[in-house]
Structure formats: C-alpha cells, structure tokens
Design a protein around this motif. Sequence first.
Motif, PDB file in Angstrom:
ATOM      1  N   MET A  35       0.782  -1.212  -0.072  1.00  0.00           N
ATOM      2  CA  MET A  35       0.042   0.065   0.163  1.00  0.00           C
ATOM      3  C   MET A  35       1.014   1.340   0.002  1.00  0.00           C
ATOM      4  O   MET A  35       0.507   2.312  -0.617  1.00  0.00           O
ATOM      5  CB  MET A  35      -0.913  -0.054   1.217  1.00  0.00           C
ATOM      6  CG  MET A  35      -1.854  -1.054   1.041  1.00  0.00           C
ATOM      7  SD  MET A  35      -3.369  -0.769   2.344  1.00  0.00           S
ATOM      8  CE  MET A  35      -2.739  -1.614   3.632  1.00  0.00           C
ATOM      9  N   ALA A  36       1.927   0.999   0.707  1.00  0.00           N
ATOM     10  CA  ALA A  36       2.879   2.058   0.660  1.00  0.00           C
ATOM     11  C   ALA A  36       3.503   2.457  -0.650  1.00  0.00           C
ATOM     12  O   ALA A  36       3.661   3.695  -1.187  1.00  0.00           O
ATOM     13  CB  ALA A  36       4.004   2.141   1.844  1.00  0.00           C
ATOM     14  N   LEU A  37       3.940   1.853  -1.516  1.00  0.00           N
ATOM     15  CA  LEU A  37       4.487   1.446  -2.695  1.00  0.00           C
ATOM     16  C   LEU A  37       3.306   2.263  -3.708  1.00  0.00           C
ATOM     17  O   LEU A  37       3.801   3.005  -4.623  1.00  0.00           O
ATOM     18  CB  LEU A  37       4.932   0.275  -3.075  1.00  0.00           C
ATOM     19  CG  LEU A  37       6.156  -0.517  -2.395  1.00  0.00           C
ATOM     20  CD1 LEU A  37       6.420  -1.751  -2.875  1.00  0.00           C
ATOM     21  CD2 LEU A  37       7.361   0.756  -2.663  1.00  0.00           C
ATOM     22  N   GLU A  50       7.570   1.937 -13.359  1.00  0.00           N
ATOM     23  CA  GLU A  50       7.367   1.674 -11.673  1.00  0.00           C
ATOM     24  C   GLU A  50       5.840   1.095 -11.794  1.00  0.00           C
ATOM     25  O   GLU A  50       5.783   0.285 -10.534  1.00  0.00           O
ATOM     26  CB  GLU A  50       7.404   3.000 -11.240  1.00  0.00           C
ATOM     27  CG  GLU A  50       8.966   3.645 -11.201  1.00  0.00           C
ATOM     28  CD  GLU A  50       8.842   5.158 -10.679  1.00  0.00           C
ATOM     29  OE1 GLU A  50       8.559   5.339  -9.682  1.00  0.00           O
ATOM     30  OE2 GLU A  50       9.208   5.854 -11.602  1.00  0.00           O
ATOM     31  N   PHE A  51       4.612   1.553 -12.484  1.00  0.00           N
ATOM     32  CA  PHE A  51       3.580   0.842 -12.154  1.00  0.00           C
ATOM     33  C   PHE A  51       3.440  -0.580 -12.683  1.00  0.00           C
ATOM     34  O   PHE A  51       2.880  -1.462 -12.048  1.00  0.00           O
ATOM     35  CB  PHE A  51       2.502   1.481 -13.118  1.00  0.00           C
ATOM     36  CG  PHE A  51       1.970   2.862 -12.403  1.00  0.00           C
ATOM     37  CD1 PHE A  51       1.318   2.761 -11.311  1.00  0.00           C
ATOM     38  CD2 PHE A  51       2.565   4.100 -12.795  1.00  0.00           C
ATOM     39  CE1 PHE A  51       0.825   4.173 -10.755  1.00  0.00           C
ATOM     40  CE2 PHE A  51       2.262   5.291 -12.054  1.00  0.00           C
ATOM     41  CZ  PHE A  51       1.286   5.170 -11.201  1.00  0.00           C
ATOM     42  N   LEU A 129      11.073   3.646  -7.228  1.00  0.00           N
ATOM     43  CA  LEU A 129       9.680   3.646  -6.581  1.00  0.00           C
ATOM     44  C   LEU A 129      10.028   3.811  -5.074  1.00  0.00           C
ATOM     45  O   LEU A 129       9.341   4.409  -4.245  1.00  0.00           O
ATOM     46  CB  LEU A 129       8.991   2.250  -6.776  1.00  0.00           C
ATOM     47  CG  LEU A 129       7.561   2.213  -6.315  1.00  0.00           C
ATOM     48  CD1 LEU A 129       6.698   3.600  -6.795  1.00  0.00           C
ATOM     49  CD2 LEU A 129       6.842   0.839  -6.999  1.00  0.00           C
ATOM     50  N   LEU A 130      10.823   3.205  -4.388  1.00  0.00           N
ATOM     51  CA  LEU A 130      11.200   3.140  -3.109  1.00  0.00           C
ATOM     52  C   LEU A 130      11.593   4.477  -2.640  1.00  0.00           C
ATOM     53  O   LEU A 130      11.383   4.955  -1.428  1.00  0.00           O
ATOM     54  CB  LEU A 130      12.402   1.931  -2.945  1.00  0.00           C
ATOM     55  CG  LEU A 130      12.006   0.645  -3.059  1.00  0.00           C
ATOM     56  CD1 LEU A 130      13.144  -0.290  -2.558  1.00  0.00           C
ATOM     57  CD2 LEU A 130      11.145   0.415  -2.081  1.00  0.00           C
ATOM     58  N   THR A 131      12.399   5.450  -3.698  1.00  0.00           N
ATOM     59  CA  THR A 131      12.857   6.556  -3.086  1.00  0.00           C
ATOM     60  C   THR A 131      11.722   7.414  -3.127  1.00  0.00           C
ATOM     61  O   THR A 131      11.740   8.729  -2.373  1.00  0.00           O
ATOM     62  CB  THR A 131      13.739   7.088  -4.305  1.00  0.00           C
ATOM     63  OG1 THR A 131      13.045   7.218  -5.634  1.00  0.00           O
ATOM     64  CG2 THR A 131      15.110   6.386  -4.313  1.00  0.00           C
ATOM     65  N   GLN A 144      12.635   5.794   5.258  1.00  0.00           N
ATOM     66  CA  GLN A 144      13.661   5.836   4.091  1.00  0.00           C
ATOM     67  C   GLN A 144      13.815   4.302   3.455  1.00  0.00           C
ATOM     68  O   GLN A 144      14.206   3.347   4.583  1.00  0.00           O
ATOM     69  CB  GLN A 144      14.831   6.367   4.408  1.00  0.00           C
ATOM     70  CG  GLN A 144      15.877   6.333   3.139  1.00  0.00           C
ATOM     71  CD  GLN A 144      17.326   6.727   3.944  1.00  0.00           C
ATOM     72  OE1 GLN A 144      17.603   6.600   4.801  1.00  0.00           O
ATOM     73  NE2 GLN A 144      18.332   6.761   2.803  1.00  0.00           N
ATOM     74  N   MET A 145      13.502   4.027   2.323  1.00  0.00           N
ATOM     75  CA  MET A 145      13.683   2.662   1.995  1.00  0.00           C
ATOM     76  C   MET A 145      14.606   2.487   0.851  1.00  0.00           C
ATOM     77  O   MET A 145      14.681   3.476  -0.049  1.00  0.00           O
ATOM     78  CB  MET A 145      12.100   2.392   1.262  1.00  0.00           C
ATOM     79  CG  MET A 145      11.229   1.920   2.269  1.00  0.00           C
ATOM     80  SD  MET A 145       9.705   1.327   1.623  1.00  0.00           S
ATOM     81  CE  MET A 145       8.661   0.934   3.327  1.00  0.00           C
ATOM     82  N   TRP A 146      15.169   1.492   0.447  1.00  0.00           N
ATOM     83  CA  TRP A 146      16.066   1.019  -0.661  1.00  0.00           C
ATOM     84  C   TRP A 146      16.339  -0.280  -0.901  1.00  0.00           C
ATOM     85  O   TRP A 146      15.977  -1.118   0.006  1.00  0.00           O
ATOM     86  CB  TRP A 146      17.095   1.717  -0.269  1.00  0.00           C
ATOM     87  CG  TRP A 146      18.041   1.296   1.009  1.00  0.00           C
ATOM     88  CD1 TRP A 146      19.151   0.046   0.949  1.00  0.00           C
ATOM     89  CD2 TRP A 146      18.048   1.403   2.495  1.00  0.00           C
ATOM     90  NE1 TRP A 146      19.387  -0.123   2.172  1.00  0.00           N
ATOM     91  CE2 TRP A 146      18.881   0.563   3.164  1.00  0.00           C
ATOM     92  CE3 TRP A 146      17.287   2.223   3.195  1.00  0.00           C
ATOM     93  CZ2 TRP A 146      18.922   0.484   4.659  1.00  0.00           C
ATOM     94  CZ3 TRP A 146      17.525   2.292   4.429  1.00  0.00           C
ATOM     95  CH2 TRP A 146      18.293   1.629   5.060  1.00  0.00           C
TER      96      TRP A 146
END
Length: 562
Positions: A35-37, A50-51, A129-131, A144-146
């Motif tokens: 959901m966050a993505l 990205e989609f 997408l994570l950024t 923060q995601m990576w």
Amino acid sequence: MLIIACRYLTGRVVAASDADREVFSYPPQPARLLMALTAAAHEGRAEQDEFEMLTRFETMPPPTIEAPVVYPREVKTVFVPVNDKVSDPWSRSKQPRYFPSAHIGDAPVKFVWPDVTLSDAESAALSKLLTRVVRLGHSSSLVQMWLDEPRDPGQSRSADPSERWTYVPDTHGEFRFRVARPGTVSRLQSDFNGEAIERYAELLMELQKAKSAKQRTVAKERQKQLADEFPGGQPTSRRPVIRTTHGYRKERYRQTVDHSLTTIKETVFDPVTISLAQIEGNTHHLLQTLHLTRTLRQALISHVGKGGGQVASWISGHAKDGAPTSDPHIAFVPLPHVGDSIDRLPSSGRIRRHRDSRGTRVDGHLLGLGMVIPKAVNDDRRGSELASFIVEDDGSPKGIRLYGNHDDSNQNSELELQFEGRSRPPRALMPETWTRPSRFWTTVTPIVLDRYPKADSRHQRTEWRKEVASIIVRACENIGIDEQPIAVDFGRHGFLAGVPSASRVAGQRTGSFPLLSDIDGKRRRVQVHALLEFQNPVRGPVILGAGRFRGYGFCKPIQIRN
C-alpha cells in the motif's frame, strides 16, 4: 535474492492493530508495504515502468521479515477534533484517538524474498519507486527505503541475536499477517477512485466558472454532465482493505530454527471470515441465532441460484443429487457482544463468569452475522460466487435485508446487514476476535451433540459425562483439529457473561437457546455449553457439533484469569 530495507527516520514506529486500535502492531505487514508503494507511485506521479513493477510486486510470495526488537510506549488517549462538515472550527467535537507506538532506533526492518530475482530494469524501477516512499502505515511513521545487498555468508551477524527477530512464512505459524495477491493494486486504485474524483472536481470547477461568467449554456451542459456521470453525487474514496492473510512463525535471527517454538493448530475453516454488520432494524439476540442464520443462508442461496444455475455445494451444503455433502461448506455464525474472559477460583479450580476485559456490561445482543468459508475454497471461487451478494458493481457495500422469526420476543424482526469495512469496527465484528490463536475456547452458542449418549444422564452420571466429553473431542476432530483437548468442561449454562443457557428445562419458555431438533423436526439432541483447553494454541474459527453450519457450537478464544 531481493531485499527491501526500511529505516524509520524518527526512530519511532506508529502502528495500530487491525483488531484493536489501542494495541501496537509490529512488525510491519507485507500488505502495508504494498500500500505504501502504491500510494507513493500515485502521489509522486511515477513512470510506467514503476507501475509495471507494482504489478510484478503483488505476485511475489510472502516475504521473510527481519525486524529489530522494539520498545513499546505507553498508549495515551488523545482527543482530536473531527474534520466533518462543520463551518466553524470551534464547533467541532473532539473524539478519543489512540496512537500506539514504539522506539525502534536506527536499525532497519528488512523484507526478504530468498527466491526472487529481478532484472536490471526491474531493479532500477523498484529503486525509483522506493525513493518516493515517505511513510509506512501511519503518516507519522516517516521512513527511508532502499534495495539492500544480500549479506555475505562469511560476514559476522549481530553480536546479540536477541535484538532482532525473523518472521518466516509458515502456513501453521503463530502469527497471521496481511499479504498481497494478484489484483490487489487494481483494487487499491479502484478504492481510491482518483479518476472519478478528479473528473467531478473538473466539471464542478467549469460549472462554477460558467456561472460566474454568466455563460448559461455552458453551465447547463456542465450541470447535465454532472447529473449523468455522477447520479449518486460527489464520488469519494473508500478505505483500502486487504484481507488476504498468510501464517508466519517467529524465529531468532539465525539460520537454525528454534524447535521449541509453539505450534499453532488450525481448523478446516479459513480465519479470514466475512463480517456483516447490522445497520438497520430491531435489536436481535443470541437466542435468535437459528432463525437469522437460516434466513441469511436462504438469501445467499436465492441470490446465487437466481439465474437457474446449480448452487455450489460449498454454499448449499448439498451435492448435485441433493444429498448432504460430506465436505466442509460455508457456515453462518452470530457476532454477539459477550464476555471475553473468565476467572478460575484458586481454592477449587471452578470457573465463574467474568465481565469483558473493559468491564462493560454485556447482554448477548448481536452486532451482525458472519460467514465462515472452508480453506479448501480458493479466492477466485469465493469472489465469483459471493462478490455480487456482498458488494455493488462499483465495490461499495450492498445492503442485505433479512426477515427473522416473528414471535413474542421480537414482533418486527427485520434487519439490514452490510459488509463491515470501517477502520474501527466494534470488536465483535473483527475476525480476530473469533479466530486469534488461544489455548482456551468456550462456546457462545451451544454445541449440538452429533449422537445421543447411551448412558443415562440421571442414573449413570459419571459415564454420561465421559461419553459427552468424548463426543465433544470427536467434534474437534471433525473440523480438522489434530490434537485432542487436554481438558473438557461442559454444562447447561454458558461460561461467558451474556451467554444464555444451552437448553430449556421443564416449564421454562424463555432465556435459553431453542433446540436445533425443534427447528429441523428431527430427534431431540443434547445441547451443552463447553470450555476446552488445548496443549497448543488453536487458531479459529472453532465451530463444533451438528449445528456448526447453522451458528450453533460457535466458540470464542478467551483468557483464563487465575
């Protein structure tokens, strides 16, 4: 191997459990990550690749979760102004809200897919997408995601394994986490309803602009477009709900498995139940369970078979030749307000009824009805058969009107049900209330024994009780519990506050459950309330006895207070 790392920038996790908004939820579940993505992709106007990565992401198996130990904080009640349609800010009322949180520090949470490999293009798309992700779950859980690199096998691990846990996908695991499945992203986009909201706002803006410029012809055209395209008025977003779950077990952060961990037993019924909340009608009680579940079953069968087709056996409970099926089928259960714990008196070991955990008065009234589906029925079959009965074509909940029995206790027993989708529903309407793993289970509706005991209940009391206990044990085996209870207590009266007696005695007309045999016209059967204790926790739903598909024998996981 694919690894997504997530660091909480404030060193604090804010997350509430779906079952209880006052309880802290950890670790972050895979569904929250998706959901966050998805939200980040739309809010950040992501590119096409990205989609496409989102669509690939929802088809991945449930990940392993490596989570640092957290230190929960005390939950305080915060009174927040309600942002409803109120013209004056000072006129807004304040409602209690809870923000359970915990300290996590700088250690990242990691989602690991050991058997997933991405191409260079997919890795690049996922990295972009994570950024874009700024939060995971609550808006104050800034992250923060990576994409992380796999750990070198020769590299030393954490000096203190107790500071980190690993949650491994396991069908029979102790925990139940929400996960994605194919079609989840499309459902999230449909629930957000962004295109319709933007289209409505565009037409409304053009209408207001035409009125200001006194362009009557244009104003009439826009007014007509609004009426034609949005006959129901202004479109809104629906709260996204992901109900598909998967079992997880908890291990120390190391390669070896701790075999001393508790084993969770399960039944043939899926813990992902369907809750139908009562939105209109008279107040109904547990004593009306048989009439209401029968009416709901008839309404469902009538809806599914309205085209003249064959009703699936897992819905009707009958094979093509009309004979009762031996396979598990859908069960209809009451969702009442009853107690959730009992006291064991230290001196004698006897059990006495207890009020619910919040000390509130319970009376056994129903907040709705539930539908319990066998695990053997896959998601596609459930959706194709049940979706049109529960929701409208646009995905909004559909009203289900029922008519119960008309007797002296309820002259106008009409009620309307609706699929429960609120963010904070009453506890009785939360599936976790009835399915969470527990060693102690007790009935809220009486168990109807599968056979009549041979021993005489008056003159052979000891033998009769042993025989009844063995019948209840066999009822546990009939729903797939492969471990016998270590203790079985039973009697005519309910063990929980708000639960009426199992059957009526001579001269008694009200205040106890009607006999199932009186409804079906069959031979009189024995009905009892039971309290079961297992060696290992059992995950529900637990529904026992001959009336288990009609709402009788429905059990609740409880706490035993010493």
